[in-house]
Scaffold this motif. Sequence first.
Motif, PDB file in Angstrom:
ATOM      1  N   ARG A   1     -34.401  -0.335  33.328  1.00 42.84           N
ATOM      2  CA  ARG A   1     -36.091  -1.098  33.486  1.00 42.84           C
ATOM      3  C   ARG A   1     -37.076  -0.297  33.141  1.00 42.84           C
TER       4      ARG A   1
ATOM      5  N   TYR B   1     -31.145   7.202  31.304  1.00 43.19           N
ATOM      6  CA  TYR B   1     -32.524   6.748  30.754  1.00 43.19           C
ATOM      7  C   TYR B   1     -32.785   7.931  29.592  1.00 43.19           C
TER       8      TYR B   1
ATOM      9  N   GLU C   1     -28.618   8.464  36.796  1.00 41.05           N
ATOM     10  CA  GLU C   1     -29.699   7.364  36.107  1.00 41.05           C
ATOM     11  C   GLU C   1     -30.459   8.135  35.290  1.00 41.05           C
TER      12      GLU C   1
ATOM     13  N   ARG D   1     -38.866   2.191  35.771  1.00 39.21           N
ATOM     14  CA  ARG D   1     -37.829   3.360  36.246  1.00 39.21           C
ATOM     15  C   ARG D   1     -38.338   4.391  35.512  1.00 39.21           C
ATOM     16  N   SER D   2     -38.426   4.169  34.177  1.00 38.88           N
ATOM     17  CA  SER D   2     -38.645   5.359  33.441  1.00 38.88           C
ATOM     18  C   SER D   2     -39.401   5.187  32.067  1.00 38.88           C
TER      19      SER D   2
ATOM     20  N   LEU E   1     -36.763  11.104  36.419  1.00 43.23           N
ATOM     21  CA  LEU E   1     -37.172   9.839  35.859  1.00 43.23           C
ATOM     22  C   LEU E   1     -38.463   9.744  35.347  1.00 43.23           C
TER      23      LEU E   1
END
Length: 167
Positions: free
Chosen positions: A124, A86, A82, A127-128, A51
């Motif tokens: 978001r 991203y 996830e 988050r990354s 991430l």
Amino acid sequence: MVDDEHNEAAVRTFLSCATEVARLMDLGNAADVPEAHRARRLAHAVRKPLLERTHLPEDLFDPLMAAAVYDPDPSLCRWFVEPAVYAFGRRRVMAALLDYLRTGTGVERAGAERAWYCAHVPLRANRSPAYAPGGSRDPALDESRDVRDEWQETLRLSANCPGRLEA
């Protein structure tokens, strides 16, 4: 007995997938951890580094999808889905899961269905770095309405013709 063998094979497959992701991320192999817990330990070890990167190497995409599909925990497969969303985009992740649904084994189709839910994670900035305020990202990477429609159609066809997707 058959269920125990099936579960053992699934654990070994997930371990193999998690080990490959950790190897590609240049992380340790958790050899000191008992095999029953090794896959989860590796998944935990790769989660944050995955991430934290704006970009991931192309050769990581297929192993991430395999780890997500073979992860037996429907909540924790997000650890692989996830970062893929991203880094590679929601569209590509969903298309890969659709391919597993259409052509995979029974285990792979079930895993794709578990991972599909995770592919809808909200994107978001916190988050990354790929979504950070200064970051640039092609919105087409996340446009997935047509893939969602194909997913629904594939599920509908398999419900109407139960043997259609059997491997």
